[in-house]
Design a protein around this motif. Structure first.
Motif, PDB file in Angstrom:
ATOM      1  N   ARG A   9       0.771  -1.243   0.059  1.00  0.00           N
ATOM      2  CA  ARG A   9       0.054  -0.108   0.034  1.00  0.00           C
ATOM      3  C   ARG A   9       0.952   1.202   0.052  1.00  0.00           C
ATOM      4  NH1 ARG A   9      -4.694  -2.120   4.317  1.00  0.00           N
ATOM      5  NH2 ARG A   9      -5.842  -2.963   2.676  1.00  0.00           N
ATOM      6  N   VAL A  10       1.934   1.515   0.735  1.00  0.00           N
ATOM      7  CA  VAL A  10       2.665   2.558   0.755  1.00  0.00           C
ATOM      8  C   VAL A  10       3.422   2.637  -0.662  1.00  0.00           C
ATOM      9  CG1 VAL A  10       5.165   3.094   1.629  1.00  0.00           C
ATOM     10  CG2 VAL A  10       3.479   2.286   2.991  1.00  0.00           C
ATOM     11  N   ALA A  11       3.804   1.652  -1.251  1.00  0.00           N
ATOM     12  CA  ALA A  11       4.341   1.802  -2.592  1.00  0.00           C
ATOM     13  C   ALA A  11       3.261   2.061  -3.566  1.00  0.00           C
ATOM     14  CB  ALA A  11       4.997   0.236  -3.226  1.00  0.00           C
ATOM     15  N   LEU A  12       2.146   1.744  -3.499  1.00  0.00           N
ATOM     16  CA  LEU A  12       0.929   2.251  -4.495  1.00  0.00           C
ATOM     17  C   LEU A  12       0.680   3.566  -4.130  1.00  0.00           C
ATOM     18  CD1 LEU A  12      -1.681  -0.618  -4.094  1.00  0.00           C
ATOM     19  CD2 LEU A  12      -0.354  -0.190  -5.860  1.00  0.00           C
ATOM     20  N   ILE A  13       0.545   4.130  -2.807  1.00  0.00           N
ATOM     21  CA  ILE A  13       0.583   5.405  -2.765  1.00  0.00           C
ATOM     22  C   ILE A  13       1.547   6.395  -3.196  1.00  0.00           C
ATOM     23  CG2 ILE A  13       0.254   7.166  -0.729  1.00  0.00           C
ATOM     24  CD1 ILE A  13      -1.235   4.869   0.987  1.00  0.00           C
ATOM     25  N   ARG A  14       2.863   5.939  -2.911  1.00  0.00           N
ATOM     26  CA  ARG A  14       3.993   6.644  -3.327  1.00  0.00           C
ATOM     27  C   ARG A  14       4.079   6.706  -4.776  1.00  0.00           C
ATOM     28  NH1 ARG A  14       8.446   8.305  -1.735  1.00  0.00           N
ATOM     29  NH2 ARG A  14       8.604   7.455   0.294  1.00  0.00           N
ATOM     30  N   ALA A  15       3.721   5.613  -5.499  1.00  0.00           N
ATOM     31  CA  ALA A  15       3.790   5.946  -6.965  1.00  0.00           C
ATOM     32  C   ALA A  15       2.583   6.769  -7.637  1.00  0.00           C
ATOM     33  CB  ALA A  15       3.520   4.171  -7.504  1.00  0.00           C
ATOM     34  N   ALA A  16       1.494   6.520  -6.980  1.00  0.00           N
ATOM     35  CA  ALA A  16       0.228   7.442  -7.264  1.00  0.00           C
ATOM     36  C   ALA A  16       0.601   9.155  -7.355  1.00  0.00           C
ATOM     37  CB  ALA A  16      -0.965   7.158  -6.494  1.00  0.00           C
ATOM     38  N   ILE A  17       1.143   9.187  -6.210  1.00  0.00           N
ATOM     39  CA  ILE A  17       1.568  10.790  -5.717  1.00  0.00           C
ATOM     40  C   ILE A  17       2.694  11.252  -6.643  1.00  0.00           C
ATOM     41  CG2 ILE A  17       2.443  12.242  -3.983  1.00  0.00           C
ATOM     42  CD1 ILE A  17       0.647  10.575  -1.988  1.00  0.00           C
ATOM     43  N   GLU A  18       3.646  10.239  -6.757  1.00  0.00           N
ATOM     44  CA  GLU A  18       4.956  10.730  -7.614  1.00  0.00           C
ATOM     45  C   GLU A  18       4.301  11.029  -9.068  1.00  0.00           C
ATOM     46  OE1 GLU A  18       7.556   7.504  -6.952  1.00  0.00           O
ATOM     47  OE2 GLU A  18       8.407   8.385  -5.363  1.00  0.00           O
ATOM     48  N   THR A  19       3.568  10.171  -9.643  1.00  0.00           N
ATOM     49  CA  THR A  19       3.307  10.571 -10.870  1.00  0.00           C
ATOM     50  C   THR A  19       2.302  11.652 -11.131  1.00  0.00           C
ATOM     51  OG1 THR A  19       2.869   7.947 -11.408  1.00  0.00           O
ATOM     52  CG2 THR A  19       1.726   9.350 -12.903  1.00  0.00           C
ATOM     53  N   ALA A  20       1.391  11.847 -10.308  1.00  0.00           N
ATOM     54  CA  ALA A  20       0.399  13.101 -10.134  1.00  0.00           C
ATOM     55  C   ALA A  20       1.212  14.463 -10.105  1.00  0.00           C
ATOM     56  CB  ALA A  20      -0.693  12.817  -9.463  1.00  0.00           C
ATOM     57  N   LEU A  21       2.025  14.326  -8.955  1.00  0.00           N
ATOM     58  CA  LEU A  21       2.454  15.736  -8.451  1.00  0.00           C
ATOM     59  C   LEU A  21       3.781  15.961  -8.571  1.00  0.00           C
ATOM     60  CD1 LEU A  21       0.395  15.638  -5.200  1.00  0.00           C
ATOM     61  CD2 LEU A  21      -0.006  16.854  -7.467  1.00  0.00           C
ATOM     62  N   ALA A  22       4.920  15.051  -9.111  1.00  0.00           N
ATOM     63  CA  ALA A  22       6.279  15.123  -9.277  1.00  0.00           C
ATOM     64  C   ALA A  22       7.018  15.868  -8.151  1.00  0.00           C
ATOM     65  CB  ALA A  22       6.564  15.826 -10.343  1.00  0.00           C
ATOM     66  N   PRO A  23       6.412  15.153  -6.932  1.00  0.00           N
ATOM     67  CA  PRO A  23       7.325  15.676  -5.653  1.00  0.00           C
ATOM     68  C   PRO A  23       8.661  15.886  -5.661  1.00  0.00           C
ATOM     69  CG  PRO A  23       6.351  13.481  -5.170  1.00  0.00           C
ATOM     70  CD  PRO A  23       6.161  13.922  -6.658  1.00  0.00           C
ATOM     71  N   VAL A  24       9.297  16.892  -5.123  1.00  0.00           N
ATOM     72  CA  VAL A  24      10.745  16.989  -4.826  1.00  0.00           C
ATOM     73  C   VAL A  24      10.967  16.120  -3.508  1.00  0.00           C
ATOM     74  CG1 VAL A  24      10.849  19.051  -6.086  1.00  0.00           C
ATOM     75  CG2 VAL A  24      10.721  19.127  -3.788  1.00  0.00           C
ATOM     76  N   ALA A  25      10.093  15.867  -2.792  1.00  0.00           N
ATOM     77  CA  ALA A  25      10.221  15.166  -1.509  1.00  0.00           C
ATOM     78  C   ALA A  25       9.032  14.405  -1.024  1.00  0.00           C
ATOM     79  CB  ALA A  25      10.740  15.997  -0.446  1.00  0.00           C
ATOM     80  N   LEU A  26       8.906  13.380  -0.622  1.00  0.00           N
ATOM     81  CA  LEU A  26       7.872  12.620  -0.314  1.00  0.00           C
ATOM     82  C   LEU A  26       8.081  11.335   0.654  1.00  0.00           C
ATOM     83  CD1 LEU A  26       4.890  11.554  -0.997  1.00  0.00           C
ATOM     84  CD2 LEU A  26       5.740  10.227  -2.758  1.00  0.00           C
ATOM     85  N   GLU A  27       7.220  11.490   1.825  1.00  0.00           N
ATOM     86  CA  GLU A  27       7.127  10.530   2.970  1.00  0.00           C
ATOM     87  C   GLU A  27       5.872  10.076   2.990  1.00  0.00           C
ATOM     88  OE1 GLU A  27       8.559   9.929   7.369  1.00  0.00           O
ATOM     89  OE2 GLU A  27       8.283  11.919   6.601  1.00  0.00           O
TER      90      GLU A  27
END
Length: 97
Positions: A9-27
């Motif tokens: 689930r953490v990996a799915l959430i991370r991938a979804a946010i990275e794809t949509a928002l191109a974060p410079v940092a994500l936890e």
């Protein structure tokens, strides 16, 4: 909760946010263990906290930032996420810009 489920689930959430928002940092933190036995945790979905730093938040109020994050995780809110705590900042606000 099965550790593999939480990690997936953490990996799915991370991938979804990275794809949509191109974060410079994500936890992304799985806090499900803190809510064991909680009424809302009985459906098997998890509790998560995210800290997202993205230029996509520039000029937006907190509610609009949260909407962007919820839009990013989309269907996961129905299938994997029961609760999502969000801290959304721009790079300047996070001290990285």
């Amino acid at each position: 909760m099965n550790v593999n489920v939480g990690e997936r689930r953490v990996a799915l959430i991370r991938a979804a946010i990275e794809t949509a928002l191109a974060p410079v940092a994500l936890e992304v933190v799985d806090e499900s263990h803190l809510h064991a036995g909680h009424e809302g945790a009985r459906d098997g979905r998890g509790h998560f906290a995210v800290h997202v730093v993205s230029a996509a938040f520039a000029g937006l109020r907190p509610l609009a930032r949260h909407r962007l994050v919820f839009d990013a995780v989309g269907e996961l809110m129905r299938t994997d996420i029961h609760a999502l705590s969000i801290r959304a900042q721009t790079p300047d606000e996070a001290g990285g810009g």
